[in-house]
Design a protein around this motif. Sequence first.
Motif, PDB file in Angstrom:
ATOM      1  N   ALA A 144       0.766  -1.253   0.080  1.00 21.98           N
ATOM      2  CA  ALA A 144      -0.098   0.018  -0.004  1.00 21.98           C
ATOM      3  C   ALA A 144       0.920   1.235  -0.027  1.00 21.98           C
ATOM      4  N   ARG A 145       1.929   1.194   0.715  1.00 23.15           N
ATOM      5  CA  ARG A 145       2.912   2.458   0.897  1.00 23.15           C
ATOM      6  C   ARG A 145       3.484   2.712  -0.602  1.00 23.15           C
ATOM      7  N   THR A 146       4.072   1.611  -1.148  1.00 27.77           N
ATOM      8  CA  THR A 146       4.651   1.804  -2.486  1.00 27.77           C
ATOM      9  C   THR A 146       3.702   2.303  -3.474  1.00 27.77           C
ATOM     10  N   SER A 147       2.373   1.782  -3.549  1.00 27.70           N
ATOM     11  CA  SER A 147       1.504   2.128  -4.510  1.00 27.70           C
ATOM     12  C   SER A 147       1.185   3.842  -4.113  1.00 27.70           C
ATOM     13  N   ALA A 148       1.226   4.253  -2.818  1.00 28.02           N
ATOM     14  CA  ALA A 148       0.689   5.644  -2.306  1.00 28.02           C
ATOM     15  C   ALA A 148       1.917   6.522  -2.891  1.00 28.02           C
ATOM     16  N   MET A 149       3.163   5.932  -2.906  1.00 20.71           N
ATOM     17  CA  MET A 149       4.085   6.904  -3.320  1.00 20.71           C
ATOM     18  C   MET A 149       4.162   7.111  -4.850  1.00 20.71           C
ATOM     19  N   TYR A 150       3.762   5.856  -5.503  1.00 24.74           N
ATOM     20  CA  TYR A 150       3.614   6.099  -6.937  1.00 24.74           C
ATOM     21  C   TYR A 150       2.586   6.801  -7.444  1.00 24.74           C
ATOM     22  N   HIS A 151       1.577   6.684  -6.754  1.00 25.64           N
ATOM     23  CA  HIS A 151       0.281   7.552  -7.230  1.00 25.64           C
ATOM     24  C   HIS A 151       0.464   8.888  -6.916  1.00 25.64           C
TER      25      HIS A 151
END
Length: 232
Positions: A144-151
């Motif tokens: 979730a955190r990696t996705s949040a950074m990318y988004h």
Amino acid sequence: MARGIVVTSLVDALVEDLREKVVSGELAPGTPLTELEVSTRYDVARASARAAIERLTGEKVLVRANHKTARVIALGPDDVRDIYRARTYLESEVLRRLALTRHVPEAARAANAEIAALWAEGSYGIVEPDMRFHTSLIDALGSARTSAMYHSLAFEVKLCMAQLQGRQRLSPEIIIAEHARILALIEAGDGSGAAAMLDEHLARARELLAASLGGEAGPEALVPSTALPRTS
């Protein structure tokens, strides 16, 4: 409570529509956007228009200097290079991780197939499926955190892609071939190869875009794609 929900929903709708107008080019870089203009355009209260503008400023869709009128962000060559290098660092590591389990998300295959179908029709309008291809790989990691950074980079990346493809500088044929190669390398468990293909893929787009925005293209812009068959 109900009144607050209605106001929030209205502001969300304003933000989404204005954001899409920026990506599509209907609101060009540097265009001023005032509370009066937004409230008049959408027939909403000034408070709602103000909230939407503040949200978009926080998301860096709009910029405002010294409390002056907010304007649509105008990206320059240095901005593009910074955005693309940031996404390369993040995406490369994700590809290596996916290759460890040889996990290729079906959403990535579907997005690339959609790009191929659009290209078969002669369309360069592939920003949405192109972004979905890359985002699906990030999300497949399940972090979730990696996705949040990318988004958090997603809008700026989308804006870069829209500006580049709007100028028809990069052939969808190359995009399709390089996407397919990335997926094949992940499936083969070759994380380093997938990361190298990604670097070539994004570096070419980065330098072509930098040049189209007034900069000088680096040598990566002219490197033939290693994903395409070589001609003798």
